[in-house]
Design a protein around this motif. Sequence first.
Motif, mmCIF file in Angstrom:
data_model
loop_
_atom_site.group_PDB
_atom_site.id
_atom_site.type_symbol
_atom_site.label_atom_id
_atom_site.label_comp_id
_atom_site.label_asym_id
_atom_site.label_seq_id
_atom_site.Cartn_x
_atom_site.Cartn_y
_atom_site.Cartn_z
ATOM 1 N N VAL A 1 0.818 -1.212 0.000
ATOM 2 C CA VAL A 1 0.000 0.000 0.000
ATOM 3 C C VAL A 1 0.852 1.261 0.000
ATOM 4 O O VAL A 1 0.619 2.183 -0.780
ATOM 5 N N THR A 2 1.852 1.318 0.877
ATOM 6 C CA THR A 2 2.630 2.549 1.033
ATOM 7 C C THR A 2 4.046 2.233 1.486
ATOM 8 O O THR A 2 4.392 2.419 2.664
ATOM 9 N N TYR B 1 6.328 5.453 3.151
ATOM 10 C CA TYR B 1 5.996 5.847 4.517
ATOM 11 C C TYR B 1 6.350 4.739 5.508
ATOM 12 O O TYR B 1 6.779 4.999 6.638
ATOM 13 N N GLU C 1 -3.855 6.534 7.311
ATOM 14 C CA GLU C 1 -4.936 6.906 6.398
ATOM 15 C C GLU C 1 -4.906 6.045 5.145
ATOM 16 O O GLU C 1 -5.944 5.537 4.702
ATOM 17 N N ARG C 2 -3.733 5.885 4.569
ATOM 18 C CA ARG C 2 -3.613 5.090 3.345
ATOM 19 C C ARG C 2 -4.005 3.634 3.583
ATOM 20 O O ARG C 2 -4.713 3.020 2.783
ATOM 21 N N PHE D 1 -7.878 3.242 4.129
ATOM 22 C CA PHE D 1 -8.633 3.305 2.881
ATOM 23 C C PHE D 1 -8.398 2.052 2.032
ATOM 24 O O PHE D 1 -9.329 1.516 1.424
ATOM 25 N N ALA D 2 -7.150 1.578 1.992
ATOM 26 C CA ALA D 2 -6.848 0.375 1.214
ATOM 27 C C ALA D 2 -7.564 -0.842 1.799
ATOM 28 O O ALA D 2 -8.101 -1.676 1.059
ATOM 29 N N THR E 1 -3.193 -1.635 11.095
ATOM 30 C CA THR E 1 -2.096 -0.695 11.326
ATOM 31 C C THR E 1 -1.597 -0.788 12.761
ATOM 32 O O THR E 1 -0.410 -0.551 13.029
ATOM 33 N N MET F 1 -0.178 9.664 7.922
ATOM 34 C CA MET F 1 -0.370 9.417 6.494
ATOM 35 C C MET F 1 -0.444 7.928 6.201
ATOM 36 O O MET F 1 -1.281 7.464 5.405
ATOM 37 N N LEU F 2 0.429 7.162 6.850
ATOM 38 C CA LEU F 2 0.418 5.713 6.621
ATOM 39 C C LEU F 2 -0.907 5.109 7.066
ATOM 40 O O LEU F 2 -1.490 4.273 6.360
#
Length: 613
Positions: A33-34, A37, A109-110, A113-114, A151, A106-107
Amino acid sequence: MDENFRPLDASLRRKLRDIVRIVPRVYSFLWQVTPGYFAISCAIMVVTALIPAAIIYMTKVIVDGVVEAASGGSHWTDLVTPVAVVFGLWLVETLLGTVSNMVQSMLSERVQFAARERIVAKAGSLDIAFYENPKFYDQLRHAQDQLYQVTGIVWSSIGLVRSGVGLTAMAGLLTILHPFAIVVLFVTVLPSLLMQGFFARLWFDFDTQWVRNYRMLDYLQRLLTSRDSAKEVRIFTLKDALVGRFRRFRETQLRAYLRMQFRSMRVRTGLDIVSLAGVASIWAYAVYQAALARITVGDLTLVFNAAQQARSQLNALVGSGGQVYEQALFATRFFDLLDMDPASVEAALAPPPPTPAPTPKRLTQGIEFRNVSFKYPGTDKWILRGVSFDVPARSKVAIVGENGAGKTTLVKLLARLYDPVEGEVLFDGRDLREYDLGHVRRDVAVVFQDFFRYDLSAADNVGFGEIRALDDRDRIQAAAKQAGAHDIIEALPKGYDTVLGRTFDEGVDLSGGEWQHLAISRAFLSDAQILILDEPTAALDAFREHRLYEQVAELSANKTVVFISHRFSTVRMADLIVVVEDGEVTELGDHETLIRHNGKYAAMFNTQAARYR
């Protein structure tokens, strides 16, 4: 609702190796995903883990330097460098903390949503049989509620590494006093490690046990706040009864929650006292050694700080380990949903053949129901039994019968929302299950009586009938004109761009009949060869319904049309009429033939006609 449901008993008995399997999967998910970050966050946490140990050591150097300078053994300027280093470490720690907070935000949030995207994509891919199963809703609720645990595992496991690095550094500092000091700390904190796993298991069981209660609370809240139920809640003065029921469910759950909290608090308080005793013993020994001049005042300061920090790091290590275990338990629900076998519920569609066939570009023989029997999952009642009839290609076929006779079930089988329990539905002589499901979906358009109202733009409400034409405004307008919806839409404040419904502030609601025109527009937009109308015109008067079906007949000359209606002025237009009674086809033929037969159809027709005489 007294029954407490456990959705996946097997998952409640997961062993440690199953939890260990989940953590790498979470890291893999985050990396997909990210990755940027994620890497930055890991690096920051490792660096910040070493800073407290460095500050404690520099504090020792400063204290020893002050003592030496006070006795005349050195100059105070020798302390400038270590003091500057401490301030530099504080500054770096502060800056890294600020950056870490931003990166983690930021991580998170990403990832959130993912993860939500994965859930809705999985839910959208499952057969409709899952939505007839309450256990699926329990599992879906579990997955949605525990998204944050995905997370959470990352922060807890990174925190585990950070605490481990920090603890190692502190342990190294404590060896100045005595290596046994480290053993004392570990022995006094070890019981906390064991209890972390125990309470993680208890909280997981608690959440599993009360999921049905959570869902009931959500349902009662929707009843009290939903526009759909608002009228009846007020007409039947249901507010007090529903609020009272909500309160009782909530109070029962809160009492159970408080019992768990008090139980946890008692145990944790006792374990904290034990760990504090370990630190106190190290401090006492350090004071004794300093009094005998075996260690310096700076060493004493170092031991005091390092012992307390080591205890905190060890508790954090234990806490992070317990959190990883607990969060991994909860995160399994997210991955359980993603891994759900599409054939894991009763009445799920049969898996596709190795090489599914494309549907014919043009039906020639038509559709055949051959000895079809069906019952819904979880019931023993047969809705259809031994049904057989043909629908010639490009014919107009009406299905009639009393409520509950099985008419809509025939439509669901034809659209392959379900497969027959016995028998088969054939397209051009080939079992529907042998075709590619995506092709079947494109070739069969259905407008149900309980069609859905999308609280999106009017253009979306029509365009969803053929997703490939969603941006083709000309086609959308043409379909709306054919269904009699164009004038309705044009009269809206923003025309086709007007948001409908009451979900959003700018939304404009429509009457029941106007919504039906939009739903029928979707069918007209579709490129499907087969058009099914499951009594979608109930909100229209008889004249409008008759005119609409005339349009359907005219515009679908090259399509096969199957419709359900209770208005015989419309039914008599069909090429073929199928009469269904108690799940069986009892009569077949056109209007004139069935009237001459003087059976069930003639009786229903004459009964309705008598109302207008």
